[in-house]
Design an enzyme around this catalytic site. Sequence first.
Site: not given
Ligand code: UT7
Length: 326
Positions: A113, A253, A283
């Site tokens: 990125c 970013h 992104n």
């Molecule tokens: O560009 C390079 C750098 N990249 C980044 O900076 C990305 C950084 N990470 C993020 O932006 C976030 O971590 C994400 C957007 C990828 C994920 O958000 P989060 O709040 O960290 O969610 P999580 O991964 O902790 O997941 C929370 C819940 C999980 O369910 P349970 O285990 O709580 O039941 C996931 O399975 O959300 C679920 N989940 C979704 N639900 C609906 C994960 N993806 C989805 C989805 N739709 N697309």
Amino acid sequence: MGRIKIIGTGSYVPEKILTNYDLEKMVDTSDEWIVTRTGIKERRIASPDEATSDMIIEASKKALENAGIKAQDIDLIIVATVTPDNLFPSTACWVQKALGLKDIPALDISAACPGFLYALILAESLILSKKNKRVLVAGAEMLSKITNWEDRSTCVLFGDGAGVAILEEGDDESGILSSYWAADGSLGDLLIQPAGGSRMPATYETVEKKLHTVHMKGNEVFKHAVKKMGEAALKALSKAGLTGEDIDIFIPHQANIRIIEATCERLKVPKEKVYINIHKYGNVSAATIPIALDELNREGKLKKGDVILMDSFGAGFTWSAVVMRW
Ligand code: UT7
């Protein structure tokens, strides 16, 4: 010796729009989850026959026109991408061919990125050291081609696009004021395309297991991104003798709206000074910042003398910030 300034910008995004509602039909997700957790509403997706260099060429034509110069005036091409046309030759060489240029250096850099910012820093030092005069810097990604469209935790995040900036030495106060770049390879496994390189060459098994796609531990990456985006920006600002309060336009970013908000809070940059286009493109990795820069430029929102802070974090991990006066 003058500062190194941007004399022209251009960008290109594919026509096809994939909305959160389209994704609801593909994986178990919802518009509500995607918008509240990331800020993304839609993203652009390239056509099957389009490659990263095709997008850069379109963006380059616009940047050359914007700079009022001909392709022949360029003496170096740097492309920042992690989704090249091929592993080799470089995407920059395909761009050189398409622009009809010969006998000038062309190279890709891989810094995920922050790749565009890494490339700006390289271009600045090459121009300052008189190795090159006018450099075309591109940040471009076609992440849709390395996305696992069955993995809801990643497929909702990324999009395709390209942005280009043309740099040369100026003769006034405009240009790059300071920069900061860093990396931590010990955390590389948290955001990785595991297969396709020499560590894990392509086999039927790697294809079957979708190891040629993006694998990310999202919440781990999130924590590091919040910390390092703030750190990079503060270091670059302090090198320029500035604080967040001196910023006229902040281009962060665009990986997650919550990361952007946390960074603004840390830097004390008010919301109205932050440029946000994550809702339109998701992104776009290395293309994110140059697309934003070009949009601001074309909308006439960059005024001479404005202090611009660009700040990014990504796979590697890598992080970087550049402060410039427009
Ligand atoms: O560009 C390079 C750098 N990249 C980044 O900076 C990305 C950084 N990470 C993020 O932006 C976030 O971590 C994400 C957007 C990828 C994920 O958000 P989060 O709040 O960290 O969610 P999580 O991964 O902790 O997941 C929370 C819940 C999980 O369910 P349970 O285990 O709580 O039941 C996931 O399975 O959300 C679920 N989940 C979704 N639900 C609906 C994960 N993806 C989805 C989805 N739709 N697309």
